[in-house]
Design a protein around this motif. Structure first.
Motif, PDB file in Angstrom:
ATOM      1  N   HIS A 256      34.972  -7.470  64.326  1.00 15.83           N
ATOM      2  CA  HIS A 256      33.767  -6.435  64.716  1.00 15.83           C
ATOM      3  C   HIS A 256      32.815  -6.674  63.807  1.00 15.83           C
ATOM      4  O   HIS A 256      31.555  -6.944  64.130  1.00 15.83           O
ATOM      5  CB  HIS A 256      34.324  -5.144  64.854  1.00 15.83           C
ATOM      6  CG  HIS A 256      33.182  -3.915  65.195  1.00 15.83           C
ATOM      7  ND1 HIS A 256      32.667  -3.614  66.481  1.00 15.83           N
ATOM      8  CD2 HIS A 256      32.675  -3.000  64.322  1.00 15.83           C
ATOM      9  CE1 HIS A 256      31.853  -2.666  66.348  1.00 15.83           C
ATOM     10  NE2 HIS A 256      31.741  -2.456  65.104  1.00 15.83           N
ATOM     11  N   ASP A 257      33.202  -6.442  62.689  1.00 17.43           N
ATOM     12  CA  ASP A 257      32.057  -6.575  61.434  1.00 17.43           C
ATOM     13  C   ASP A 257      31.482  -8.099  61.472  1.00 17.43           C
ATOM     14  O   ASP A 257      30.417  -8.178  61.050  1.00 17.43           O
ATOM     15  CB  ASP A 257      32.571  -6.264  60.266  1.00 17.43           C
ATOM     16  CG  ASP A 257      33.031  -4.675  59.992  1.00 17.43           C
ATOM     17  OD1 ASP A 257      32.189  -4.172  61.003  1.00 17.43           O
ATOM     18  OD2 ASP A 257      33.817  -4.506  59.384  1.00 17.43           O
ATOM     19  N   LEU A 258      32.496  -9.030  61.625  1.00 15.81           N
ATOM     20  CA  LEU A 258      31.644 -10.478  61.739  1.00 15.81           C
ATOM     21  C   LEU A 258      30.707 -10.649  63.088  1.00 15.81           C
ATOM     22  O   LEU A 258      29.566 -11.367  62.543  1.00 15.81           O
ATOM     23  CB  LEU A 258      32.840 -11.547  62.084  1.00 15.81           C
ATOM     24  CG  LEU A 258      33.935 -11.544  60.776  1.00 15.81           C
ATOM     25  CD1 LEU A 258      34.776 -12.559  61.283  1.00 15.81           C
ATOM     26  CD2 LEU A 258      33.383 -11.978  59.500  1.00 15.81           C
ATOM     27  N   VAL A 259      30.741  -9.839  64.004  1.00 14.79           N
ATOM     28  CA  VAL A 259      29.796 -10.194  64.839  1.00 14.79           C
ATOM     29  C   VAL A 259      28.560  -9.491  64.775  1.00 14.79           C
ATOM     30  O   VAL A 259      27.614  -9.713  64.754  1.00 14.79           O
ATOM     31  CB  VAL A 259      30.566  -9.602  66.320  1.00 14.79           C
ATOM     32  CG1 VAL A 259      29.418  -9.465  67.485  1.00 14.79           C
ATOM     33  CG2 VAL A 259      31.637 -10.529  66.893  1.00 14.79           C
ATOM     34  N   GLY A 260      28.911  -8.362  64.028  1.00 11.32           N
ATOM     35  CA  GLY A 260      27.605  -7.181  63.613  1.00 11.32           C
ATOM     36  C   GLY A 260      27.001  -8.081  62.709  1.00 11.32           C
ATOM     37  O   GLY A 260      25.606  -8.153  62.775  1.00 11.32           O
ATOM     38  N   ALA A 261      27.392  -9.183  61.652  1.00 12.96           N
ATOM     39  CA  ALA A 261      26.688  -9.800  60.845  1.00 12.96           C
ATOM     40  C   ALA A 261      25.883 -10.818  61.539  1.00 12.96           C
ATOM     41  O   ALA A 261      24.684 -11.332  61.043  1.00 12.96           O
ATOM     42  CB  ALA A 261      27.576 -10.388  59.857  1.00 12.96           C
ATOM     43  N   GLU A 262      26.325 -11.697  62.690  1.00 13.60           N
ATOM     44  CA  GLU A 262      25.821 -12.502  63.269  1.00 13.60           C
ATOM     45  C   GLU A 262      24.553 -11.853  64.074  1.00 13.60           C
ATOM     46  O   GLU A 262      23.507 -12.502  63.984  1.00 13.60           O
ATOM     47  CB  GLU A 262      26.937 -13.199  64.221  1.00 13.60           C
ATOM     48  CG  GLU A 262      27.861 -14.112  63.406  1.00 13.60           C
ATOM     49  CD  GLU A 262      28.919 -14.844  64.521  1.00 13.60           C
ATOM     50  OE1 GLU A 262      28.572 -14.773  65.603  1.00 13.60           O
ATOM     51  OE2 GLU A 262      29.887 -15.180  63.824  1.00 13.60           O
ATOM     52  N   VAL A 263      24.734 -10.711  64.991  1.00 16.27           N
ATOM     53  CA  VAL A 263      23.818 -10.204  65.501  1.00 16.27           C
ATOM     54  C   VAL A 263      22.512  -9.771  64.289  1.00 16.27           C
ATOM     55  O   VAL A 263      21.405 -10.017  64.714  1.00 16.27           O
ATOM     56  CB  VAL A 263      24.241  -8.755  66.125  1.00 16.27           C
ATOM     57  CG1 VAL A 263      23.007  -8.065  66.608  1.00 16.27           C
ATOM     58  CG2 VAL A 263      25.371  -9.109  67.251  1.00 16.27           C
ATOM     59  N   ARG A 264      22.943  -9.199  63.436  1.00 20.63           N
ATOM     60  CA  ARG A 264      21.741  -8.789  62.250  1.00 20.63           C
ATOM     61  C   ARG A 264      21.242 -10.087  61.802  1.00 20.63           C
ATOM     62  O   ARG A 264      19.890 -10.215  61.712  1.00 20.63           O
ATOM     63  CB  ARG A 264      22.300  -8.219  61.095  1.00 20.63           C
ATOM     64  CG  ARG A 264      22.763  -6.745  61.387  1.00 20.63           C
ATOM     65  CD  ARG A 264      23.023  -6.072  59.981  1.00 20.63           C
ATOM     66  NE  ARG A 264      24.129  -6.594  59.442  1.00 20.63           N
ATOM     67  CZ  ARG A 264      25.417  -6.317  59.903  1.00 20.63           C
ATOM     68  NH1 ARG A 264      25.719  -5.358  60.724  1.00 20.63           N
ATOM     69  NH2 ARG A 264      26.573  -6.705  59.200  1.00 20.63           N
ATOM     70  N   ALA A 265      21.633 -11.267  61.698  1.00 20.90           N
ATOM     71  CA  ALA A 265      21.084 -12.589  61.416  1.00 20.90           C
ATOM     72  C   ALA A 265      19.957 -12.988  62.361  1.00 20.90           C
ATOM     73  O   ALA A 265      19.075 -13.410  62.229  1.00 20.90           O
ATOM     74  CB  ALA A 265      22.158 -13.636  61.208  1.00 20.90           C
ATOM     75  N   VAL A 266      20.425 -12.758  63.709  1.00 19.26           N
ATOM     76  CA  VAL A 266      19.452 -13.252  64.691  1.00 19.26           C
ATOM     77  C   VAL A 266      18.355 -12.156  64.754  1.00 19.26           C
ATOM     78  O   VAL A 266      17.097 -12.648  65.036  1.00 19.26           O
ATOM     79  CB  VAL A 266      20.107 -13.317  66.101  1.00 19.26           C
ATOM     80  CG1 VAL A 266      19.108 -13.418  67.117  1.00 19.26           C
ATOM     81  CG2 VAL A 266      21.137 -14.364  66.106  1.00 19.26           C
ATOM     82  N   ARG A 267      18.785 -10.746  64.785  1.00 23.74           N
ATOM     83  CA  ARG A 267      17.496  -9.711  64.714  1.00 23.74           C
ATOM     84  C   ARG A 267      16.744 -10.013  63.482  1.00 23.74           C
ATOM     85  O   ARG A 267      15.253  -9.760  63.710  1.00 23.74           O
ATOM     86  CB  ARG A 267      18.125  -8.583  64.882  1.00 23.74           C
ATOM     87  CG  ARG A 267      18.992  -8.206  66.032  1.00 23.74           C
ATOM     88  CD  ARG A 267      17.948  -7.897  67.328  1.00 23.74           C
ATOM     89  NE  ARG A 267      18.717  -7.811  68.582  1.00 23.74           N
ATOM     90  CZ  ARG A 267      18.537  -8.064  69.637  1.00 23.74           C
ATOM     91  NH1 ARG A 267      17.814  -9.227  69.790  1.00 23.74           N
ATOM     92  NH2 ARG A 267      19.291  -7.850  70.699  1.00 23.74           N
ATOM     93  N   GLU A 268      17.193 -10.234  62.483  1.00 21.67           N
ATOM     94  CA  GLU A 268      16.359  -9.992  61.036  1.00 21.67           C
ATOM     95  C   GLU A 268      15.789 -11.309  60.578  1.00 21.67           C
ATOM     96  O   GLU A 268      15.085 -11.649  59.953  1.00 21.67           O
ATOM     97  CB  GLU A 268      17.382  -9.498  60.028  1.00 21.67           C
ATOM     98  CG  GLU A 268      17.679  -7.894  60.577  1.00 21.67           C
ATOM     99  CD  GLU A 268      18.733  -7.470  59.651  1.00 21.67           C
ATOM    100  OE1 GLU A 268      18.887  -8.142  58.428  1.00 21.67           O
ATOM    101  OE2 GLU A 268      19.031  -6.251  59.647  1.00 21.67           O
ATOM    102  N   ARG A 269      16.641 -12.540  60.844  1.00 19.52           N
ATOM    103  CA  ARG A 269      16.161 -13.890  60.177  1.00 19.52           C
ATOM    104  C   ARG A 269      15.959 -14.815  61.535  1.00 19.52           C
ATOM    105  O   ARG A 269      15.072 -14.641  62.326  1.00 19.52           O
ATOM    106  CB  ARG A 269      17.103 -14.180  59.015  1.00 19.52           C
ATOM    107  CG  ARG A 269      17.454 -13.126  58.294  1.00 19.52           C
ATOM    108  CD  ARG A 269      18.188 -13.439  57.075  1.00 19.52           C
ATOM    109  NE  ARG A 269      19.326 -14.077  57.308  1.00 19.52           N
ATOM    110  CZ  ARG A 269      20.696 -13.356  57.642  1.00 19.52           C
ATOM    111  NH1 ARG A 269      20.641 -12.241  57.519  1.00 19.52           N
ATOM    112  NH2 ARG A 269      21.899 -13.878  57.837  1.00 19.52           N
ATOM    113  N   VAL A 270      17.193 -15.703  61.621  1.00 21.57           N
ATOM    114  CA  VAL A 270      17.354 -16.585  62.620  1.00 21.57           C
ATOM    115  C   VAL A 270      18.640 -17.138  62.622  1.00 21.57           C
ATOM    116  O   VAL A 270      19.352 -17.241  61.806  1.00 21.57           O
ATOM    117  CB  VAL A 270      16.418 -18.001  62.166  1.00 21.57           C
ATOM    118  CG1 VAL A 270      16.593 -18.703  60.947  1.00 21.57           C
ATOM    119  CG2 VAL A 270      16.230 -18.672  63.486  1.00 21.57           C
ATOM    120  N   GLY A 271      19.027 -17.577  63.755  1.00 20.75           N
ATOM    121  CA  GLY A 271      20.329 -17.833  64.391  1.00 20.75           C
ATOM    122  C   GLY A 271      20.393 -19.018  65.057  1.00 20.75           C
ATOM    123  O   GLY A 271      19.368 -19.149  66.101  1.00 20.75           O
TER     124      GLY A 271
END
Length: 828
Positions: free
Chosen positions: A474-489
């Motif tokens: 759950h937290d790993l997915v949250g970090a990936e979502v934040r990376a896309v929303r805030e930076r770039v993925g």
């Protein structure tokens, strides 16, 4: 034969006289095709796998679509079929329990209860005391609870099949026994030629209901139908003294953990069925012998002994009894456990009705849906999990055996959400597979392709972590979502189906098959849907106009064969379409096995891409929903400016040879911006936050109006299925929900949706939205419950959770972020 004149023509020929084939005949009769249907059986009805089935059926299923079938079947067995035909079916409505020994098993039962409530099933979660009250002979040591389904039971397989046959004959179906089919081929006209020991029949449709023969029958027609014959034991004990004076039948016990099977009464005896979890046994891997009839194998006690011994511990009244009957027979197992029900891949009017490991439990409901599909153009339940076209050429004979063994061993394991079947993998790894695996990727298989689910980081072990509640993922997915929303993925999306359609007739073909306006300019992109003749959604597709007469189509990986079949079958839709193919004006080329793709998303996506290409990326030069061929890291790639994540972004499509170089260049350029890899779990959260519907919402059950996607249909053009899209009296509509994030569980789809305790629909997709901090769902609701602002409850793991209907996406409701322009350059 039965004395009837053998026909030389029929509308439908069904080959196979088990419960699946006879169920098909019965339901085709009820859909109006009875007098035009012929069924062939090489021996006697039920003489394959059907006759030796244990005959149980339960409402205990977490599958919404399968639940609809099961409920229909129980109604049929418990009275409807016997009243219709006068043929006894020997229904035992004794009910059943599924037991739980661990918290995870209890959560499984709670989720099943949530789905069952959506289907309005009679079921309840009970404790050991209630189980002991209804079944006083079962050893409940360690049992935490059980799911009680009182309307369940078991039935005599032969009687059921004979009753279905009687119902089919009453509707005009002709059934020929002792008449083996010897070949099935398709004539140039499209008609099917069925050769038999009694003569040859020409027909419009053929149905393969061959059971353990179905795979080799498919080979007659050049088809690869993946399934393997596995053997399964059940045992009948001597009479049980404690049963002799009972005035009722005990409920069936499904004990997945200890027995890996089921225990029930068989008259006054005991019956024990076992799916051993190690060393499963295959037979007839190459060829099922045609002379096999009512075939059984010697019992292999060594293989099943650990579970058989445990059964005696769980039912002490069996412990001192002998085994009076051993049943060890072959059953077809497909690679993923789901039957093959629907069109065979790559041909027209060849229908699969096979690969069904639980024919009595699932058969009539599935054959009813297949009959509707054939007659009316669409089934009434979501058939995605059963469609034979979900497998591709990668499903070789050796792979089929490996996967069937895996499926057999999983038969009585917990069906966790996102269960990852690892045997026989990888099948079709992308060029980035090993690179991403070394970075922590945990992959899943989609139509043979390996796709990253998530990336293990921060001490989390690189494997799947299962549970009905939140796990370490759950937290790993949250970090990936934040990376896309805030930076770039960046994500490897090579698993998308990719098809090139070109030629002078390409536009006319696609325009007649798609609901939206076709892209008018070179480089334009359109999101559209293909429908069937009943107006139901076949698939969602992105169409890119690469040149005046060249179109690039992209859709979900598991719809690739469906897309190809829809394109190629257009030649049967009328003279105009037929001429496009006859005059060679259209060429269709699958590219999925040679082209890969990357998704680049996030507010820094333009910065990253600009660092590796000379192409202009501002809005004026590269507008939203357009495509261009650009150079990245020395390779020509097609850049599509679109974003399933709802961010500034591009998809980069390219030959496999360019994948590693392009990915490496993006990662190097993105390092300064905090670029991160992300997987399908994060992608699903991102699309849900943006309110984008996916494959779980866009199914063959619904029209464009019901899915609330009519904005992607043009009222001023004609397309296949259009007449059925104009419905205004909708039985349900797809709504977008916000769910209170209470506790550590978020839901998994299929859950009941309530208003004031009354069921008004069910969810299709559920996630936790990490960006917006709330639960999100799509749900099909009664129209009166779907208005924005409506207060609802969603039943998650058996508990109602407050929810509301949203009128706009939870994230970026005005969709401004994908259209973000490059900053204006200023003169120093």
């Amino acid at each position: 034969m039965t004395g009837k004149a053998f026909p030389d023509h029929a509308r439908v020929v069904i080959v196979g006289g088990g419960v699946m084939g006879v169920g098909m005949a019965y339901h085709l009769g009820h859909e109006g095709w009875g007098p035009e249907t012929v069924l062939l059986e090489k021996a006697e009805l039920t003489s394959g796998s059907t006759w030796h089935a244990a005959g149980q059926i339960t409402h205990s299923t977490s599958s919404f679509s399968l639940g609809k079938c099961v409920d229909y079947n129980i109604g049929l067995y418990s009275g409807g079929l016997e009243r219709e035909t006068g043929q006894a079916v020997t229904w035992h409505g004794c009910g059943s329990f599924r037991l739980a020994y661990t918290p995870d098993e209890m959560d499984w039962l709670r989720h099943t209860l949530s789905v069952g409530r959506a289907l309005k099933f009679n079921m309840e979660l009970v404790g050991p005391d209630r189980i002991a009250q209804l079944h006083p002979f079962y050893n409940l040591d360690g049992v935490l609870g059980g799911l009680h389904t009182p309307d369940d039971g078991h039935v005599d397989p032969t009687n059921v099949t004979m009753a279905l046959a009687a119902g089919a004959r009453a509707k005009g179906v002709r059934i020929f026994r002792r008449c083996r089919a010897t070949n099935i081929t398709q004539a140039p006209s499209g008609a099917w030629i069925v050769e038999t020991e009694q003569g040859t029949i020409t027909c419009e449709h053929v149905v393969n209901a061959g059971g353990t023969y179905a795979r080799q029958m498919g080979e007659w027609s050049g088809l690869q139908l993946p399934m393997t014959s596995m053997t399964h034991h059940y045992f009948v004990t001597e009479p049980v003294p404690q049963f002799q004076d009972l005035d009722r039948e005990l409920p069936v016990i499904r004990d997945d953990r200890k027995v890996s099977g089921y225990i029930r009464m068989e008259q006054k005896r005991g019956l024990i069925g076992i799916y051993e979890k190690t060393n499963p046994n295959t037979v007839w891997e190459d060829h099922c012998p045609w002379e096999a009839e009512n075939e059984l194998f010697d019992a292999d006690y060594d293989r099943v002994m650990p579970w058989l011994e445990e059964a005696m511990v769980r039912m002490p009244v069996f412990a001192d009894l002998g085994i009076q009957r051993e049943v060890h027979g072959a059953i077809s197992h497909p690679p993923d456990g789901n039957p093959l029900i629907g069109p065979a891949p790559g041909v027209s009017n060849y229908w699969c009705c096979c690969g069904t490991q639980i024919g009595i439990g699932w058969g009539p409901g599935l054959t009813r849906e297949l009959a509707r599909w054939m007659v009316h153009g669409a089934a009434d339940i979501n058939m995605r999990d059963y469609d034979p076209r979900r497998f591709g050429g990668y499903a070789t004979r050796d792979w089929q055996v490996v996967k069937a063994k895996e499926d057999y061993c999983l038969r009585h394991e917990i069906p966790f959400p996102h269960l990852n079947r690892l045997a026989g993998r990888p099948v079709k790894p992308s060029p980035l597979h090993e690179i991403l695996k070394a970075k922590g990727a945990v992959h899943e298989e989609v139509y043979g392709f390996e796709r990253p689910r998530f990336f293990a980081r921060e001490g989390v072990e690189q494997r799947d972590h299962y549970g009905f509640r939140r796990t370490a993922v759950h937290d790993l997915v949250g970090a990936e979502v934040r990376a896309v929303r805030e930076r770039v993925g960046v994500m490897d999306v090579t698993g998308f189906a990719k098809v090139l359609v070109e030629g002078p007739g390409a536009y006319a073909l696609l325009d007649g098959l798609t609901a939206n306006r076709m892209p008018q300019r070179v480089g334009a992109i359109t999101l559209t849907h293909m429908l069937n003749r009943r107006g139901r959604i076949e698939l969602e597709c992105t169409v890119v106009r690469m040149a005046e007469d060249r179109y690039y189509l992209v859709c979900a990986a598991f719809f690739e064969q469906r897309l190809l079949d829809n394109l190629r079958a257009a030649k049967f839709l009328g003279e105009e379409f037929a001429n496009l193919f006859a005059r060679d004006l259209v060429r269709i080329t699958p590219l999925s096995d040679t082209w890969g793709a990357l998704a680049l998303n996030g507010p820094r996506a333009r910065d990253v891409l600009a660092a590796v290409t000379d192409a202009r990326l501002d809005n004026a030069a590269f507008r939203w929903l357009s495509a261009q061929e650009i150079t990245v890291a020395g390779h020509k790639v097609w850049a599509l400016r679109l974003s399933y994540a709802g961010e500034l972004g591009w998809e980069l499509h390219m030959p496999f040879a360019a994948m590693v170089d392009v990915y490496s260049a993006l990662m190097a350029a993105g390092a300064v911006h905090g670029i991160a890899d992300y997987g399908s779990f994060a992608m699903n959260v991102l699309r849900m936050e943006k309110g984008f519907k996916g494959a779980s919402e866009l199914t063959n059950e619904v029209t464009l109006a019901e899915a609330d996607v009519t904005r992607f249909a043009r009222p001023d053009k004609d397309y296949l299925g259009k007449a059925h899209t104009q419905n205004s009296d909708l039985p349900w509509v797809c709504a977008y929900l916000e769910i209170d994030p209470d506790g550590d569980a978020d839901g998994h789809g299929g859950e009941a949706v309530l208003i004031d305790g009354r069921v008004v629909g069910s969810t299709s997709s559920v996630v936790y939205g990490h960006t917006v901090g709330t639960g999100l769902a799509f749900a099909y609701l009664k129209p009166g419950a779907a208005a924005p602002g409506t207060a609802l409850q969603v039943v998650i793991l058996g508990q109602p959770r407050d929810a509301r209907v949203l009128g706009a996406p939870a994230y970026d409701p005005d969709s401004l972020k994908p259209r973000t322009d490059a900053p204006m350059e200023t003169t120093p």
